[in-house]
Design a protein around this motif. Structure first.
Motif, PDB file in Angstrom:
ATOM      1  N   VAL A  86      38.497  35.848  37.392  1.00  0.00           N
ATOM      2  CA  VAL A  86      38.472  36.100  35.952  1.00  0.00           C
ATOM      3  C   VAL A  86      39.754  36.850  35.577  1.00  0.00           C
ATOM      4  CG1 VAL A  86      37.274  37.201  34.046  1.00  0.00           C
ATOM      5  CG2 VAL A  86      35.963  36.212  35.932  1.00  0.00           C
ATOM      6  N   ASN A  87      40.574  36.222  34.773  1.00  0.00           N
ATOM      7  CA  ASN A  87      41.808  36.873  34.318  1.00  0.00           C
ATOM      8  C   ASN A  87      41.475  37.975  33.303  1.00  0.00           C
ATOM      9  OD1 ASN A  87      44.794  36.991  34.188  1.00  0.00           O
ATOM     10  ND2 ASN A  87      44.419  36.475  32.048  1.00  0.00           N
ATOM     11  N   THR A  88      42.095  39.135  33.497  1.00  0.00           N
ATOM     12  CA  THR A  88      41.969  40.239  32.544  1.00  0.00           C
ATOM     13  C   THR A  88      43.351  40.598  32.024  1.00  0.00           C
ATOM     14  OG1 THR A  88      42.195  41.918  34.275  1.00  0.00           O
ATOM     15  CG2 THR A  88      39.955  41.143  33.784  1.00  0.00           C
ATOM     16  N   ARG A  89      43.410  41.445  31.039  1.00  0.00           N
ATOM     17  CA  ARG A  89      44.699  41.839  30.473  1.00  0.00           C
ATOM     18  C   ARG A  89      45.379  42.823  31.427  1.00  0.00           C
ATOM     19  NH1 ARG A  89      45.169  40.559  24.965  1.00  0.00           N
ATOM     20  NH2 ARG A  89      43.276  39.554  24.148  1.00  0.00           N
ATOM     21  N   GLY A  90      46.396  42.325  32.103  1.00  0.00           N
ATOM     22  CA  GLY A  90      47.121  43.144  33.060  1.00  0.00           C
ATOM     23  C   GLY A  90      46.578  43.041  34.462  1.00  0.00           C
ATOM     24  N   GLY A  91      45.673  42.117  34.758  1.00  0.00           N
ATOM     25  CA  GLY A  91      45.140  41.976  36.101  1.00  0.00           C
ATOM     26  C   GLY A  91      44.135  40.840  36.184  1.00  0.00           C
ATOM     27  N   TYR A  92      43.237  40.949  37.156  1.00  0.00           N
ATOM     28  CA  TYR A  92      42.180  39.944  37.318  1.00  0.00           C
ATOM     29  C   TYR A  92      41.025  40.583  38.065  1.00  0.00           C
ATOM     30  CZ  TYR A  92      43.761  39.405  42.177  1.00  0.00           C
ATOM     31  OH  TYR A  92      44.089  39.627  43.475  1.00  0.00           O
ATOM     32  N   SER A 116      45.417  31.458  36.998  1.00  0.00           N
ATOM     33  CA  SER A 116      46.018  30.147  36.745  1.00  0.00           C
ATOM     34  C   SER A 116      47.223  29.912  37.623  1.00  0.00           C
ATOM     35  CB  SER A 116      46.415  30.029  35.269  1.00  0.00           C
ATOM     36  OG  SER A 116      45.276  30.119  34.441  1.00  0.00           O
ATOM     37  N   ASP A 117      48.075  30.956  37.831  1.00  0.00           N
ATOM     38  CA  ASP A 117      49.304  30.718  38.597  1.00  0.00           C
ATOM     39  C   ASP A 117      49.100  30.854  40.093  1.00  0.00           C
ATOM     40  OD1 ASP A 117      49.139  33.431  39.094  1.00  0.00           O
ATOM     41  OD2 ASP A 117      50.790  33.988  37.750  1.00  0.00           O
ATOM     42  N   GLY A 118      47.872  31.080  40.525  1.00  0.00           N
ATOM     43  CA  GLY A 118      47.568  31.087  41.953  1.00  0.00           C
ATOM     44  C   GLY A 118      47.935  32.337  42.692  1.00  0.00           C
ATOM     45  N   THR A 119      48.278  33.404  41.988  1.00  0.00           N
ATOM     46  CA  THR A 119      48.632  34.659  42.670  1.00  0.00           C
ATOM     47  C   THR A 119      47.416  35.544  42.924  1.00  0.00           C
ATOM     48  OG1 THR A 119      49.098  35.709  40.551  1.00  0.00           O
ATOM     49  CG2 THR A 119      50.956  34.664  41.703  1.00  0.00           C
ATOM     50  N   ALA A 120      46.279  35.168  42.341  1.00  0.00           N
ATOM     51  CA  ALA A 120      45.071  35.965  42.552  1.00  0.00           C
ATOM     52  C   ALA A 120      44.433  35.599  43.888  1.00  0.00           C
ATOM     53  CB  ALA A 120      44.087  35.731  41.418  1.00  0.00           C
ATOM     54  N   TYR A 121      43.755  36.542  44.454  1.00  0.00           N
ATOM     55  CA  TYR A 121      43.072  36.302  45.727  1.00  0.00           C
ATOM     56  C   TYR A 121      41.659  36.851  45.635  1.00  0.00           C
ATOM     57  CZ  TYR A 121      41.567  36.919  50.556  1.00  0.00           C
ATOM     58  OH  TYR A 121      40.854  36.908  51.720  1.00  0.00           O
ATOM     59  N   CYS A 122      40.678  35.924  45.727  1.00  0.00           N
ATOM     60  CA  CYS A 122      39.269  36.294  45.745  1.00  0.00           C
ATOM     61  C   CYS A 122      38.707  35.917  47.111  1.00  0.00           C
ATOM     62  CB  CYS A 122      38.496  35.583  44.633  1.00  0.00           C
ATOM     63  SG  CYS A 122      39.028  36.099  42.975  1.00  0.00           S
ATOM     64  N   PRO A 123      38.224  36.852  47.872  1.00  0.00           N
ATOM     65  CA  PRO A 123      37.881  36.580  49.288  1.00  0.00           C
ATOM     66  C   PRO A 123      36.603  35.760  49.486  1.00  0.00           C
ATOM     67  CG  PRO A 123      37.362  38.839  48.699  1.00  0.00           C
ATOM     68  CD  PRO A 123      38.055  38.256  47.523  1.00  0.00           C
ATOM     69  N   SER A 124      35.661  35.796  48.555  1.00  0.00           N
ATOM     70  CA  SER A 124      34.370  35.138  48.793  1.00  0.00           C
ATOM     71  C   SER A 124      34.306  33.786  48.075  1.00  0.00           C
ATOM     72  CB  SER A 124      33.231  36.060  48.306  1.00  0.00           C
ATOM     73  OG  SER A 124      31.985  35.412  48.418  1.00  0.00           O
ATOM     74  N   ARG A 125      33.593  32.847  48.697  1.00  0.00           N
ATOM     75  CA  ARG A 125      33.425  31.533  48.075  1.00  0.00           C
ATOM     76  C   ARG A 125      32.579  31.642  46.815  1.00  0.00           C
ATOM     77  NH1 ARG A 125      31.395  27.169  52.275  1.00  0.00           N
ATOM     78  NH2 ARG A 125      31.576  25.954  50.336  1.00  0.00           N
ATOM     79  N   ASP A 126      31.688  32.620  46.785  1.00  0.00           N
ATOM     80  CA  ASP A 126      30.841  32.815  45.607  1.00  0.00           C
ATOM     81  C   ASP A 126      31.533  33.640  44.514  1.00  0.00           C
ATOM     82  OD1 ASP A 126      28.715  31.382  46.643  1.00  0.00           O
ATOM     83  OD2 ASP A 126      27.916  33.151  47.696  1.00  0.00           O
TER      84      ASP A 126
END
Length: 827
Positions: free
Chosen positions: A666-672, A652-662
């Motif tokens: 998914v937020n997890t407890r203590g990470g993503y 939600s806060d935009g700090t996650a980085y997922c490299p693939s468009r597909d």
């Protein structure tokens, strides 16, 4: 006689020797054992080689060395025990020393003999066995056994025969070449007719005028009856076989022996500086002497012209140089027995390798054995009543002598000064005897009185009759006797003597009372509790009492007590001091508590103290002096209360980085997580959060792949009842305890709410039976039955079918992949 001693010692030893005879091997090895015992060496620590003894006989020789050494030590220890007993010393010796038991036996038995002698008892042998009986007899009579035998005319052999052994029977055919005759304590050799005894006293040689022909050695000869052999004879199955002693060899006649020239054969063992000289049956080594102007070169063993080399070097005539002399290898060192020679350039050093023996310590600098002063070190075992006197290698215990006026104290082992009562003094042995004042002092009584001595005192008897309590003065008149000043009263202890005419009386001082003719202290404190003020306490003293302030109070100098403010004392409390009347107590700052001494403060570890009844921190608790702090692990942040931890939603806060468009965040407890989702052929992704006009809606967001519109002519596509394939993601904490089923995912359908016929089942990922499904009308749910421990991931595949009323025809089918991310934390 040393030879006789060795033979007697060896008769009971079962050893095997090669060709060495009794004189050349047994006696030689026994002499080595006797020499080894001279330096107080331990008999079992011989270095292991005896010179001039063959290698075959070395093992047996060492046994003989040890036996003769032990026997010699026992003889010496017995003599020492007798000597100490005769000197009146204590029979004291270390148990670890060789021959300690022999020493004690001879010492004690000699003491018994001395006791019998002092009491006039019979000196008849106690029959304890040797050597005790011998020591008893010698110390009782004051004579050694040899003197006793001479004085009584008794043959010594009749007394004990010195336990005579028949050497001829023990060593048949080995001691004498012809006949052996046993004698008390020894033996002698005799020759048969036609032979004469050689100078060695054992071998025989054929007489020059004897023409007797013995013929074949095997013809009718026997070693016991008519041995034809010059030296040794042995009976065999084929007849008699002759042998020679060591240093001899058999002649061609098979009977007689001739000397072996070791020098000519090169079998001698001499030092490089010595020359071999052959003798009958052996050889000797003589130091080589060079003629004037020549010196002996130990390197090439020749006499050469004199050449000046430094000490420790020799001239090499080949290299024409001065070379180091290996004094150790050449045998020209001066190292003593028990020392090892180590060669050095130009010299050598002697290092002791033998143990110094009991009572000595090796000095590394001088390589000499220094005596232990057991008396100074306190390692002696002299009992009470004995003084320790150091001797070389040991010590002796002498009876302690007390000075006049002292008496020996058996309890302490010391001489105590004798304290005698008045009128007595100690004598020379410490007994208290009376002082005769009448003889030693001339002015104790006046001229009108007669001095009469009594035990411990004296009396002056008046020559003029005066009444009781009166005495005659210098003028011959009767005057009162002041018993108090003269000390003749009988007032005991604390009693006070009060004189009066013709008599006296005893009274107790103030604070004492008269009980059983004695003055006893009056305990004023026990008589009354109010004898001292309220704030003080009573303390009894001899004859009186004192009032002292109670603890925490101090005297005001006027008979009262004031409070002592202990809090003014520096560092009396660790943190805070609170004073009260007569005492005080300590308190601690927040976050600290009093330790067991009730003065110092120790930190309260809130993290451990409250760990079991509701943690003080939602994450990690870090104790600090007087407090604590809370930290959250990675992926978490502190809540507003500063103690709880909240999950950071990186998606939600935009700090996650997922490299693939597909990928889907998914937020997890203590990470993503960034799971990769690709729709299978014939399906396309729909809008996240639920498909419009779809028959299936899940409570959680996920990814849904809906089937594309089928071609009217595509029967395969039209026959496929699967409408959607979806992925649902669940972030779960660690669930350690599951008492009732926990709903993880709710699913409902639309369009079939009136007459729904739903069938929800798990088709994969439930091998451990942790999950189940339930259906109620148009709603279904995935539930948890067993604990989930993180960190871990679980994947469960669900299949939901809508069926007709007959439940035989599938109207639609929906596949859902549920991915559960279980955190290691319980929140």
């Amino acid at each position: 006689m040393k030879y006789f001693v060795c033979v007697i010692l060896l008769l009971s030893l079962n050893v095997e020797l090669s060709l060495g005879d009794l004189n050349d091997v047994l006696i030689k090895c026994c002499h080595e054992g006797l020499d080894w015992s001279i330096d107080d060496n331990r008999c079992d620590r011989h270095p292991g080689y005896v010179a001039n003894v063959s290698m075959e006989d070395q093992s047996s020789c060492l046994s003989i060395v040890e036996l003769c050494c032990i026997k010699d030590v026992l003889v010496k220890r017995c003599a020492k025990g007798k000597e100490n007993a005769l000197e009146g010393m204590m029979c004291a010796i270390r148990d670890s020393e060789q021959g300690s038991e022999q020493y004690k036996e001879c010492c004690i038995c000699c003491q018994l003999g001395l006791l019998a002698r002092s009491q006039g008892l019979s000196c008849r042998s106690p029959n304890y066995g040797a050597p005790c009986d011998n020591m008893f007899l010698e110390c009782c009579t004051g004579q050694v056994l040899a003197d006793i035998y001479n004085a009584t005319g008794t043959d010594q052999s009749d007394v004990d025969v010195v336990n005579d052994r028949d050497e001829c029977a023990l060593f048949p055919g080995q001691i004498c070449s012809h006949r052996c005759v046993n004698t008390p304590g020894s033996f002698r050799c005799e020759c048969r007719g036609g032979y004469t005894l050689n100078q060695d006293g054992r071998t025989c040689q054929e007489s020059k005028d004897d023409d007797t022909d013995y013929g074949n050695v095997n013809d009718g000869y026997s070693c016991e009856e008519n041995s034809p052999c010059e030296q040794r004879c042995a009976n065999t199955d084929l007849g008699v076989k002759c042998n020679c002693y060591e240093g001899y060899k058999l002649r061609s006649d098979g009977r007689s022996c001739e000397d072996v020239d070791e020098c000519a054969e090169g079998s001698f063992k001499c030092a490089p500086t010595q020359e071999c000289v052959n003798t009958l049956g052996r050889y000797t080594c003589h130091t080589t002497k060079c003629q004037t102007g020549y010196v002996y070169n130990p390197i090439n063993r020749r006499c050469e012209e004199s050449y000046d080399c430094d000490r420790g070097f020799g001239f090499n005539s080949v290299t024409r140089q001065c070379e180091d002399i290996n004094e150790c290898g050449l045998g020209i060192d001066t190292c003593r027995v028990g020392e090892r020679c180590d060669n050095t350039i130009g010299s050598y050093s002697c290092r002791r390798f033998r143990h110094c023996g009991t009572g000595y310590t090796l000095d590394e600098a001088t390589q000499r054995c220094l005596d232990h002063d057991e008396c100074l070190l306190g390692t002696h075992n002299c009992g009470r009543g004995y003084d320790c006197v150091n001797v070389q290698g040991s010590f002796k215990c002498e009876v302690k002598q007390c000075a006049e006026g002292s008496r020996f104290n058996t309890a302490t082992g010391e001489c105590d000064r004798v304290q005698c009562a008045r009128g007595l003094r100690p004598d020379r042995i410490g007994n208290c005897i009376d002082i005769n004042e009448c003889n030693e002092y001339t002015t104790v009584c006046n001229k009108y009185q007669q001095c009469i001595n009594t035990i411990g005192s004296y009396q002056c008897r008046s020559l003029i009759n005066c009444g009781n309590g009166y005495e005659t003065n210098e003028n011959g008149r009767c005057t009162d006797i002041d018993e108090c000043s003269t000390g003749v009263h009988r007032c005991a202890g604390e009693q006070q003597c009060i004189n009066r005419q013709g008599s006296y009386f005893c009274q107790c001082p103030r604070g004492y009372r008269f009980i059983n003719n004695l003055c006893e202290d009056v305990d004023e404190c026990a008589y009354s509790a109010a004898i001292c003020p309220l704030q003080s306490k009573c303390q009894n003293t001899p004859g009186s009492y004192v009032c002292t302030c109670k603890d925490g109070l101090e005297s005001d100098g006027r008979g009262g007590c004031n409070d002592v403010d202990e809090c003014t004392t520096r560092n009396i409390c660790h943190h805070k001091c609170i004073n009260n009347f007569g005492s005080y107590f300590c308190t601690c700052n927040r976050g600290y508590q009093l330790s067991v001494d009730q003065r110092t403060c120790e930190d309260i570890d809130e993290c451990n103290q409250f760990a079991g009844r509701g943690r003080v921190c939602g994450g990690r608790c870090v104790n600090t002096p007087g407090s604590f702090t809370c930290d959250c692990p990675d992926g978490w942040k502190k809540a507003r209360d500063g103690r709880a931890c909240e999950d950071i939603d990186e998606c939600s806060d935009g700090t996650a980085y997922c490299p693939s468009r597909d990928s889907t965040c998914v937020n997890t407890r203590g990470g993503y997580k960034c799971p990769l989702v690709q729709c299978p052929e014939g399906f396309v992704k729909t809008i996240p959060g639920g498909q419009q006009n779809s028959e299936l809606i899940a409570e959680e967001d996920g990814v849904v792949c809906g089937r594309v519109t089928c071609d009217p002519l595509d029967t395969v596509c039209l026959g496929n009842k699967t409408k959607t394939i979806s992925w649902q993601y669940l972030a779960l904490p660690t669930l350690e305890f599951v008492t009732n089923p926990i709903t993880l995912l709710n699913i409902k359908t639309i369009g079939y709410s009136i007459y729904p016929n739903l069938d929800l089942r798990i088709i994969a990922g439930n091998e451990d039976q942790k999950f189940d499904t339930v259906v109620e009308g148009d709603k279904a749910a995935l539930r948890l039955l067993k604990p989930l421990i993180g960190p871990s991931e679980h994947r469960v595949t669900l299949q939901l079918e809508n069926q007709d009323f007959s439940r035989t025809i599938v109207i639609s089918r929906h596949i859902t992949h549920v991915l559960m991310y279980v955190s290691e934390y319980r929140t």
